[in-house]
Write a protein that holds these residues in place. Structure first.
Motif, PDB file in Angstrom:
ATOM      1  N   ASP A  19       0.870  -1.184   0.000  1.00 31.19           N
ATOM      2  CA  ASP A  19       0.000   0.000   0.000  1.00 31.19           C
ATOM      3  C   ASP A  19       0.906   1.233   0.000  1.00 31.19           C
ATOM      4  O   ASP A  19       1.912   1.275   0.723  1.00 31.19           O
ATOM      5  CB  ASP A  19      -0.891  -0.007   1.248  1.00 31.19           C
ATOM      6  CG  ASP A  19      -2.062   0.954   1.136  1.00 31.19           C
ATOM      7  OD1 ASP A  19      -1.851   2.102   0.684  1.00 31.19           O
ATOM      8  OD2 ASP A  19      -3.188   0.562   1.510  1.00 31.19           O
ATOM      9  N   ASP A  20       0.542   2.235  -0.799  1.00 30.39           N
ATOM     10  CA  ASP A  20       1.375   3.435  -0.845  1.00 30.39           C
ATOM     11  C   ASP A  20       1.159   4.352   0.352  1.00 30.39           C
ATOM     12  O   ASP A  20       1.936   5.279   0.581  1.00 30.39           O
ATOM     13  CB  ASP A  20       1.127   4.216  -2.140  1.00 30.39           C
ATOM     14  CG  ASP A  20      -0.303   4.725  -2.246  1.00 30.39           C
ATOM     15  OD1 ASP A  20      -1.216   4.013  -1.781  1.00 30.39           O
ATOM     16  OD2 ASP A  20      -0.515   5.823  -2.796  1.00 30.39           O
ATOM     17  N   ASP A  21       0.107   4.131   1.126  1.00 22.27           N
ATOM     18  CA  ASP A  21      -0.196   4.940   2.312  1.00 22.27           C
ATOM     19  C   ASP A  21       0.432   4.269   3.539  1.00 22.27           C
ATOM     20  O   ASP A  21       0.016   3.185   3.952  1.00 22.27           O
ATOM     21  CB  ASP A  21      -1.705   5.075   2.480  1.00 22.27           C
ATOM     22  CG  ASP A  21      -2.096   6.077   3.552  1.00 22.27           C
ATOM     23  OD1 ASP A  21      -1.442   6.083   4.621  1.00 22.27           O
ATOM     24  OD2 ASP A  21      -3.055   6.829   3.336  1.00 22.27           O
ATOM     25  N   GLU A  22       1.438   4.915   4.110  1.00 21.32           N
ATOM     26  CA  GLU A  22       2.149   4.337   5.249  1.00 21.32           C
ATOM     27  C   GLU A  22       1.228   4.091   6.439  1.00 21.32           C
ATOM     28  O   GLU A  22       1.364   3.084   7.151  1.00 21.32           O
ATOM     29  CB  GLU A  22       3.297   5.257   5.670  1.00 21.32           C
ATOM     30  CG  GLU A  22       4.176   4.672   6.768  1.00 21.32           C
ATOM     31  CD  GLU A  22       5.354   5.560   7.096  1.00 21.32           C
ATOM     32  OE1 GLU A  22       6.133   5.178   7.995  1.00 21.32           O
ATOM     33  OE2 GLU A  22       5.525   6.621   6.452  1.00 21.32           O
ATOM     34  N   LEU A  23       0.264   5.015   6.658  1.00 22.40           N
ATOM     35  CA  LEU A  23      -0.669   4.843   7.772  1.00 22.40           C
ATOM     36  C   LEU A  23      -1.512   3.590   7.597  1.00 22.40           C
ATOM     37  O   LEU A  23      -1.701   2.821   8.550  1.00 22.40           O
ATOM     38  CB  LEU A  23      -1.571   6.083   7.883  1.00 22.40           C
ATOM     39  CG  LEU A  23      -2.615   6.050   9.016  1.00 22.40           C
ATOM     40  CD1 LEU A  23      -1.921   5.902  10.382  1.00 22.40           C
ATOM     41  CD2 LEU A  23      -3.488   7.300   8.979  1.00 22.40           C
ATOM     42  N   ASN A  24      -1.992   3.374   6.374  1.00 21.83           N
ATOM     43  CA  ASN A  24      -2.775   2.157   6.107  1.00 21.83           C
ATOM     44  C   ASN A  24      -1.939   0.902   6.361  1.00 21.83           C
ATOM     45  O   ASN A  24      -2.421  -0.090   6.921  1.00 21.83           O
ATOM     46  CB  ASN A  24      -3.279   2.158   4.662  1.00 21.83           C
ATOM     47  CG  ASN A  24      -4.411   3.134   4.432  1.00 21.83           C
ATOM     48  OD1 ASN A  24      -5.077   3.554   5.389  1.00 21.83           O
ATOM     49  ND2 ASN A  24      -4.631   3.496   3.174  1.00 21.83           N
ATOM     50  N   ARG A  25      -0.675   0.944   5.920  1.00 24.52           N
ATOM     51  CA  ARG A  25       0.191  -0.216   6.143  1.00 24.52           C
ATOM     52  C   ARG A  25       0.375  -0.485   7.629  1.00 24.52           C
ATOM     53  O   ARG A  25       0.331  -1.636   8.080  1.00 24.52           O
ATOM     54  CB  ARG A  25       1.565   0.000   5.483  1.00 24.52           C
ATOM     55  CG  ARG A  25       1.538   0.090   3.966  1.00 24.52           C
ATOM     56  CD  ARG A  25       2.909  -0.188   3.354  1.00 24.52           C
ATOM     57  NE  ARG A  25       3.962   0.664   3.884  1.00 24.52           N
ATOM     58  CZ  ARG A  25       4.315   1.835   3.367  1.00 24.52           C
ATOM     59  NH1 ARG A  25       3.646   2.334   2.321  1.00 24.52           N
ATOM     60  NH2 ARG A  25       5.324   2.537   3.887  1.00 24.52           N
ATOM     61  N   ALA A  41       5.526  -3.029   1.529  1.00 27.29           N
ATOM     62  CA  ALA A  41       5.986  -2.453   0.260  1.00 27.29           C
ATOM     63  C   ALA A  41       5.078  -1.290  -0.082  1.00 27.29           C
ATOM     64  O   ALA A  41       3.881  -1.319   0.189  1.00 27.29           O
ATOM     65  CB  ALA A  41       5.957  -3.507  -0.841  1.00 27.29           C
ATOM     66  N   ALA A  42       5.658  -0.242  -0.727  1.00 29.33           N
ATOM     67  CA  ALA A  42       4.916   0.985  -0.983  1.00 29.33           C
ATOM     68  C   ALA A  42       4.262   1.030  -2.358  1.00 29.33           C
ATOM     69  O   ALA A  42       3.496   1.946  -2.644  1.00 29.33           O
ATOM     70  CB  ALA A  42       5.844   2.195  -0.813  1.00 29.33           C
ATOM     71  N   ASN A  43       4.557   0.059  -3.221  1.00 29.73           N
ATOM     72  CA  ASN A  43       3.902  -0.007  -4.537  1.00 29.73           C
ATOM     73  C   ASN A  43       4.038  -1.419  -5.098  1.00 29.73           C
ATOM     74  O   ASN A  43       4.733  -2.277  -4.521  1.00 29.73           O
ATOM     75  CB  ASN A  43       4.487   1.037  -5.498  1.00 29.73           C
ATOM     76  CG  ASN A  43       5.982   0.865  -5.695  1.00 29.73           C
ATOM     77  OD1 ASN A  43       6.436  -0.166  -6.202  1.00 29.73           O
ATOM     78  ND2 ASN A  43       6.769   1.875  -5.269  1.00 29.73           N
ATOM     79  N   GLY A  44       3.392  -1.646  -6.225  1.00 29.36           N
ATOM     80  CA  GLY A  44       3.382  -2.985  -6.805  1.00 29.36           C
ATOM     81  C   GLY A  44       4.749  -3.500  -7.182  1.00 29.36           C
ATOM     82  O   GLY A  44       5.048  -4.696  -7.032  1.00 29.36           O
ATOM     83  N   LEU A  45       5.616  -2.617  -7.677  1.00 27.86           N
ATOM     84  CA  LEU A  45       6.957  -3.048  -8.072  1.00 27.86           C
ATOM     85  C   LEU A  45       7.764  -3.513  -6.868  1.00 27.86           C
ATOM     86  O   LEU A  45       8.426  -4.565  -6.906  1.00 27.86           O
ATOM     87  CB  LEU A  45       7.671  -1.891  -8.782  1.00 27.86           C
ATOM     88  CG  LEU A  45       8.930  -2.273  -9.577  1.00 27.86           C
ATOM     89  CD1 LEU A  45       8.604  -3.273 -10.671  1.00 27.86           C
ATOM     90  CD2 LEU A  45       9.572  -1.019 -10.171  1.00 27.86           C
ATOM     91  N   GLU A  46       7.685  -2.727  -5.770  1.00 24.56           N
ATOM     92  CA  GLU A  46       8.360  -3.146  -4.539  1.00 24.56           C
ATOM     93  C   GLU A  46       7.742  -4.443  -4.005  1.00 24.56           C
ATOM     94  O   GLU A  46       8.447  -5.308  -3.470  1.00 24.56           O
ATOM     95  CB  GLU A  46       8.255  -2.047  -3.481  1.00 24.56           C
ATOM     96  CG  GLU A  46       9.089  -0.818  -3.751  1.00 24.56           C
ATOM     97  CD  GLU A  46       8.995   0.197  -2.618  1.00 24.56           C
ATOM     98  OE1 GLU A  46       8.479  -0.165  -1.529  1.00 24.56           O
ATOM     99  OE2 GLU A  46       9.450   1.341  -2.815  1.00 24.56           O
ATOM    100  N   PRO A  68       1.320   4.510  -6.927  1.00 25.20           N
ATOM    101  CA  PRO A  68       2.235   5.000  -7.973  1.00 25.20           C
ATOM    102  C   PRO A  68       3.196   3.896  -8.423  1.00 25.20           C
ATOM    103  O   PRO A  68       3.277   2.843  -7.791  1.00 25.20           O
ATOM    104  CB  PRO A  68       2.985   6.130  -7.256  1.00 25.20           C
ATOM    105  CG  PRO A  68       2.981   5.719  -5.820  1.00 25.20           C
ATOM    106  CD  PRO A  68       1.658   5.036  -5.591  1.00 25.20           C
ATOM    107  N   VAL A  69       3.924   4.172  -9.505  1.00 26.25           N
ATOM    108  CA  VAL A  69       4.923   3.266 -10.089  1.00 26.25           C
ATOM    109  C   VAL A  69       4.256   2.017 -10.677  1.00 26.25           C
ATOM    110  O   VAL A  69       4.323   1.750 -11.876  1.00 26.25           O
ATOM    111  CB  VAL A  69       6.015   2.861  -9.073  1.00 26.25           C
ATOM    112  CG1 VAL A  69       7.084   1.995  -9.770  1.00 26.25           C
ATOM    113  CG2 VAL A  69       6.634   4.089  -8.428  1.00 26.25           C
ATOM    114  N   MET A  70       3.623   1.215  -9.827  1.00 26.79           N
ATOM    115  CA  MET A  70       2.861   0.050 -10.292  1.00 26.79           C
ATOM    116  C   MET A  70       1.671  -0.140  -9.376  1.00 26.79           C
ATOM    117  O   MET A  70       1.818  -0.259  -8.161  1.00 26.79           O
ATOM    118  CB  MET A  70       3.723  -1.226 -10.308  1.00 26.79           C
ATOM    119  CG  MET A  70       2.950  -2.470 -10.749  1.00 26.79           C
ATOM    120  SD  MET A  70       3.892  -4.016 -10.620  1.00 26.79           S
ATOM    121  CE  MET A  70       4.963  -3.851 -12.037  1.00 26.79           C
ATOM    122  N   GLY A  71       0.480  -0.148  -9.957  1.00 23.54           N
ATOM    123  CA  GLY A  71      -0.739  -0.317  -9.175  1.00 23.54           C
ATOM    124  C   GLY A  71      -0.974  -1.754  -8.771  1.00 23.54           C
ATOM    125  O   GLY A  71      -0.295  -2.687  -9.222  1.00 23.54           O
TER     126      GLY A  71
END
Length: 375
Positions: A19-25, A41-46, A68-71
């Motif tokens: 998830d790109d939202d750190e709080l959600n993670r 991980a902060a995006n699909g690629l990570e 971002p980067v990869m959904g």
């Protein structure tokens, strides 16, 4: 309320949260960290990179859609190409309400779609329930695989035991008649050679070939019923004695029907046919039933040829051994009874291989004798 996850010993226990939202993670991590190691991980690629590095440890993936980067859908498509959702439960956590996205997600193999904003106890219950089902299924698959391997090993041991019992039964007959116990092994080997090194292989599966070759070992089991005075007589048998000798074919068939441990084994029917009919001849002048031509079971015809060849090239109480080429000539030209002409073509073609087989067998016997003498 179900709050903890029941995990099988040794099962993967790392949850990947993408998830790109750190709080959600962090919120999701707090929900599951009591029972799982957490990987973020902060995006699909990570997320793909983290999964590839720790794939054996990951027990579930919580995946956001909009990043971002990869959904999330792109990452899900990449995971689906390698069938990851079939072995690791994937949960889509999204604020998207469009039916097309949800449908596509399920088509790609996600186990559940959880809407944002999340309700902690609902997420915990839904994720843990699915993960337990996955874990139970995987555990069951492991147990089944383990039991299957155990059964396979037991079957191998049983086959080895059966082979030993069969060889012991057959060899007992050979020892009674003063022949080497290698006779039955050579009959097995010639039979297999005829089946795999000629067009006959097109008529039988590999398993049938294995079972026929095994059944060939018991071809003369009925000789146990023949008196020693006839079995080991150095001279020519009288008509009465020969009639008794001929009975070994019927006796062998009957004897096999009286051994309950053999019934149900895959070679059993072949063994009966071979024991009874390996002395039948193509022109109907064999015994015990006077069968002719294709009425003679093919497996019995093959073993009949192997048996005659081995008898010719081996020392017997009533004769010296013939040479290889003399034996082949006698069989092919009908001096030992008439055989299937097509089978004779195959036999003649593989005759050099049979000679090599006997050379190896003689070398093995010589080495065995040498080892025995040095003890």
């Amino acid at each position: 309320m179900q709050t903890s996850f029941k995990r099988h010993k040794g099962a993967p226990n790392t949850m990947l949260i993408v998830d790109d939202d750190e709080l959600n993670r962090d919120i999701l991590a707090m929900l599951f960290e009591a029972d799982h190691a957490i990987l973020q991980a902060a995006n699909g690629l990570e997320g793909l990179k983290a999964f590839s590095e720790r794939s054996e440890d990951i027990c579930a993936i919580l995946l956001d859609v909009m990043m971002p980067v990869m959904g999330g859908m792109e990452m899900l498509e990449a995971l689906a190409r390698t069938h990851v959702p079939e072995r690791v439960p994937v949960f889509l956590i999204t604020g998207e309400s469009g039916g097309e996205v949800i449908k596509q997600a399920y088509d790609l193999g996600v186990m559940d779609v959880i809407s944002k904003p999340i309700t902690p106890h609902i997420v915990l219950r839904r994720v843990n329930s699915v993960m337990e089902l996955f874990a139970a299924r995987n555990h069951l698959a492991d147990v089944v695989a383990e039991q299957t391997e155990e059964l396979r090993e037991q079957n191998k041991q049983l086959q080895s035991f059966n082979m030993g019992m069969i060889e012991a039964l057959a060899t007992a007959t050979e020892f009674r008649s003063g022949e080497s116990g290698e006779h039955v092994r050579r009959i097995h080997d010639i039979t297999r050679l005829l089946l795999v090194s000629s067009p006959l292989r097109e008529q039988f599966s590999e398993e049938d070939i294995r079972q026929i070759s095994l059944a060939a070992i018991l071809h003369d089991v009925g000789k146990i019923s023949v008196p020693d005075a006839i079995l080991n007589k150095p001279g020519k048998l009288t008509p009465e004695e020969f009639a008794i000798m001929q009975r070994h074919t019927v006796s062998g068939d009957e004897m096999l029907t009286r051994i309950p441990q053999l019934k149900g084994l895959p070679f059993y029917d072949y063994a009966r046919l071979i024991a009874r009919h390996h002395h039948e001849r193509w022109d109907g002048k064999g015994y015990p039933d006077g069968l002719a031509g294709d009425a003679i079971p093919l497996c019995a015809q093959i073993v009949g040829v192997a048996d005659v060849y081995d008898a010719l090239v081996s020392l017997r109480v009533y004769k010296p051994p013939f040479g290889h080429m003399d034996a082949v000539d006698m069989i092919v030209n009908g001096r030992c009874g008439v055989f299937n002409p097509l089978l004779m073509e195959y036999f003649r073609d593989i005759a050099p291989s049979i000679r090599e087989l006997y050379a190896r067998s003689a070398q093995t016997e010589m080495q065995t004798e040498t080892q025995t003498e040095t003890r």
